[in-house]
Design a protein around this motif. Sequence first.
Motif, PDB file in Angstrom:
ATOM      1  N   ARG A 161       0.850  -1.189   0.000  1.00 39.43           N
ATOM      2  CA  ARG A 161       0.000   0.000   0.000  1.00 39.43           C
ATOM      3  C   ARG A 161       0.893   1.249   0.000  1.00 39.43           C
ATOM      4  NH1 ARG A 161      -3.026  -3.486  -0.959  1.00 39.43           N
ATOM      5  NH2 ARG A 161      -5.087  -3.939  -0.072  1.00 39.43           N
ATOM      6  N   TYR A 165      -2.656   5.811  -0.289  1.00 36.85           N
ATOM      7  CA  TYR A 165      -3.762   4.950   0.147  1.00 36.85           C
ATOM      8  C   TYR A 165      -4.151   5.288   1.579  1.00 36.85           C
ATOM      9  CZ  TYR A 165      -5.890   0.753   2.187  1.00 36.85           C
ATOM     10  OH  TYR A 165      -6.698  -0.095   2.879  1.00 36.85           O
ATOM     11  N   SER A 168      -5.991   8.552   2.089  1.00 38.12           N
ATOM     12  CA  SER A 168      -7.288   8.704   1.417  1.00 38.12           C
ATOM     13  C   SER A 168      -8.463   8.783   2.386  1.00 38.12           C
ATOM     14  CB  SER A 168      -7.518   7.542   0.445  1.00 38.12           C
ATOM     15  OG  SER A 168      -7.662   6.316   1.154  1.00 38.12           O
TER      16      SER A 168
END
Length: 373
Positions: A161, A165, A168
């Motif tokens: 990741r 990510y 977010s």
Amino acid sequence: MEKVKIGIIGIGNMGSGHTTYLMNGEVPGAELTAVCDIDPKRLEWVKSKYGDKIKLFDDDDAFFANSGVDAVIIATPHYSHPPLAIQAFQKGMHVLVEKPAGVYTKQVREMNEVAKKSGKVFAIMFMWRTHPLYQKLKDLIDSGELGEIKRTNWIITNWYRSQSYYDSGSWRATWSGEGGGVLLNQCPHNLDLWQWICGMPKRVRAFCYFGKYHNIEVEDDVTAFVEYPNGATGVFVTTTGETPGTNRLEVAGDRGKIVIEDDKLTFWRLRESEREFNARYKGGFGEPECWKCEIPINGKPSWHPGITRNFVEAIQKGTPLIAPGEEGIKSLSISNAMLLSTWTDDWVELPIDEDLYYQMLSERIKNSTIKKG
């Protein structure tokens, strides 16, 4: 019951997926009639796609009071899974909860007790149990083909990741929002399969690293060692900070070794028990005869729709559940034990000290310093 009326709470990534396959008619006997989300944009998405076919709610209490559903799929952030499930059971609804069952076992145990008293169908979205690879591995172990387990190893590092990510969502990778990192977000399926196939360990010694590869406060790199009641041992390695990653599950037993990697199951099968060979063989160097067997895997995983179909069939026909909701506490117990072992720098026996875990988790929530927009 002609059709099971289903409601979904939480229309994020997972909830929108559940919405789509239900509205596409992929679950016979089910009808999606209501959804609930606090984000107006998510409700607008549902309305724009399906018009007035689905009732929209922006409040949990209103949903439970007025939706008229028979069953609910809970697809909200982790901490809210148990309280929402408990509320649903108390309203007489069947419950299918997304993974993980919750953040800490003390909370999940309360959910399980309410579920049992309610008499309603309770399932969890462990859709990897529908995968023929893992079903075959479980069959080979349960049937005695592999013999008694000696060692398990799962290297599951293909969960990469990026920082974007984690950035977010403000709830991601925080103790207060998510309750953990790779163990709570990415690995519940792996931990569930591990215990479903190989059994629960009796104690754990783990080394979790927090924010090692990302600007986060929870674990993103883990190496854990476990011991099983029969004396077997196991190692579990995971991270979101390596690429390319590896996904290799290896189980060694008295009659050989099974490896799952690259969507293949290979069985190195001994013609006789290693323990029996060891007792009779007098030639010094030597090993039992071994055959390399490529085990055929038939069928395809049915994933999320498959678990939901099974859930609906359990409601309508009493069909046994693939993933009973009460079993969600098992994989969570392992991840809680891994974190507790790191925090205490010691072995942790299972079942864990639930009060100590909750106390130490609460301290981390209180002292959280990372704030994301």
